[in-house]
Design a protein around this motif. Structure first.
Motif, short mmCIF file in Angstrom:
data_model
loop_
_atom_site.label_atom_id
_atom_site.label_comp_id
_atom_site.label_asym_id
_atom_site.label_seq_id
_atom_site.Cartn_x
_atom_site.Cartn_y
_atom_site.Cartn_z
N VAL A 1 -5.63 18.12 47.01
CA VAL A 1 -4.40 18.17 46.22
C VAL A 1 -4.66 18.89 44.89
CG1 VAL A 1 -3.18 16.19 47.20
CG2 VAL A 1 -4.77 15.82 45.31
N VAL A 2 -5.90 18.77 44.39
CA VAL A 2 -6.21 19.47 43.13
C VAL A 2 -6.61 20.93 43.39
CG1 VAL A 2 -6.75 17.37 41.84
CG2 VAL A 2 -8.61 18.64 42.92
N TYR B 1 -9.33 16.29 34.69
CA TYR B 1 -10.67 15.71 34.57
C TYR B 1 -11.74 16.45 35.36
CZ TYR B 1 -7.88 12.03 32.58
OH TYR B 1 -6.99 11.34 31.79
N PRO C 1 -6.14 17.04 50.91
CA PRO C 1 -5.92 15.59 50.78
C PRO C 1 -5.90 15.12 49.33
CG PRO C 1 -7.87 16.11 52.15
CD PRO C 1 -7.49 17.35 51.38
N ALA D 1 -6.82 11.35 47.26
CA ALA D 1 -8.08 10.60 47.27
C ALA D 1 -8.33 9.94 48.64
CB ALA D 1 -8.06 9.54 46.19
N MET E 1 -17.76 10.36 48.02
CA MET E 1 -17.37 11.19 46.87
C MET E 1 -16.53 10.38 45.89
SD MET E 1 -15.26 14.78 46.74
CE MET E 1 -16.54 15.87 47.31
N PHE F 1 -11.40 10.26 36.15
CA PHE F 1 -10.65 9.34 35.32
C PHE F 1 -11.57 8.65 34.32
CE2 PHE F 1 -8.39 9.50 39.39
CZ PHE F 1 -7.19 10.00 38.94
N TRP G 1 -3.64 5.26 41.74
CA TRP G 1 -4.61 6.09 42.42
C TRP G 1 -5.93 5.36 42.61
CZ3 TRP G 1 -3.54 10.28 45.00
CH2 TRP G 1 -2.40 11.01 44.66
N VAL G 2 -6.29 4.57 41.62
CA VAL G 2 -7.58 3.89 41.70
C VAL G 2 -7.60 2.94 42.90
CG1 VAL G 2 -9.13 2.27 40.53
CG2 VAL G 2 -8.03 4.09 39.23
#
Ligand SMILES: NC(=O)C1=CN([C@@H]2O[C@H](COP(=O)(O)OP(=O)(O)OC[C@H]3O[C@@H](n4cnc5c(N)ncnc54)[C@H](O)[C@@H]3O)[C@@H](O)[C@H]2O)C=CC1
Ligand SMILES: CCCCC/C=C\C=C\C(=O)C/C=C\C/C=C\CCCC(=O)O
Length: 191
Positions: free
Chosen positions: A68-69, A76, A112, A114, A119, A130, A144-145
């Motif tokens: 996704v990033v 981050y 994807p 997370a 990883m 984060f 997200w965590v």
């Protein structure tokens, strides 16, 4: 090399390549670039060499791993994000009609969010994505965590791409907010 290993174990014709290897390392960013970008280019080159119909291969498909990033900014992990953007560009460019006519190989990728793997456990602990203060200051980030896709969910999307001989140069995003979705890119004329 992985292609020789595969040929010895499964026979001479490689038809499916899943390029999942990747690292998230903002400190050793040369290594991150080397593994994620250079590694993906090398796999692409080897895949074409072994699979190209013009070279006596049977064609086939390559599935790369972006993120996704790889489609959005990452505050981050900017280097990792840049490498994942590169993998998306590699996929889209080798997945053009002209390339397919030359080689007969389909290129697609998954993007994807997370996923519950080593990883994540390494980087969630190190707070590469984060930092402590970001996590403690944001309710949104806490979502997200605590939410990760299973590797099996991602594998299912990869298997669907392998089974699909219509898709080329496409990205399948797997995100918390939108589920599994084929990414729509703006149509810009070729230069
Ligand atoms: N875990 C996540 O949240 C997400 C992961 N991804 C991508 O999914 C892919 C798989 O990542 P994970 O399984 O989560 O990470 P992981 O750290 O659990 O596994 C990475 C794998 O890549 C291999 N690898 C690393 N460097 C290599 C090299 N130079 N040559 C050959 N193999 C090498 C490792 O041996 C390991 O098996 C990566 O490309 C990652 O960027 C994408 C989106 C989210
Ligand atoms: C708590 C999740 C930490 C996950 C870190 C480990 C691996 C991430 C790999 C990725 O490819 C990124 C996937 C999802 C990131 C989710 C949100 C990112 C938004 C925050 C940002 O980077 O700015």
């Amino acid at each position: 090399d992985i292609f020789r290993f595969s040929q010895e174990k499964f026979g001479p014709h490689v038809e499916i390549v899943v390029n999942c290897a990747g690292i998230l390392n903002e400190q050793d960013w040369h290594l991150c670039v080397q593994v994620n970008i250079v590694g993906s280019i090398l796999i692409t080159k080897c895949a074409i060499e072994h699979m190209s119909k013009a070279e006596g291969g049977r064609g086939g498909c390559v599935v790369h791993f972006s993120s996704v990033v790889g489609m959005s900014a990452s505050e981050y992990s900017p280097i990792y994000s840049a490498t994942k953007h590169a993998i998306l560009g590699l996929t889209r460019s080798y997945g053009t009609e002209r390339q397919f006519e030359q080689h007969g190989v389909l290129f697609n990728c998954v993007c994807p969010g997370a996923v519950d793997t080593d990883m994540v456990s390494k980087n969630a602990v190190q707070r590469t994505l984060f930092p402590e203060e970001a996590v403690s200051n944001s309710n949104d980030l806490m979502l997200w965590v605590y939410f990760f896709f299973s590797p099996d969910r991602v594998a299912t999307v990869v298997m669907d791409l392998i089974a699909n001989d219509e898709m080329n140069g496409q990205a399948m995003m797997i995100s918390l907010s939108r589920g599994v979705e084929q990414v729509k890119f703006p149509q810009i004329p070729h230069c």
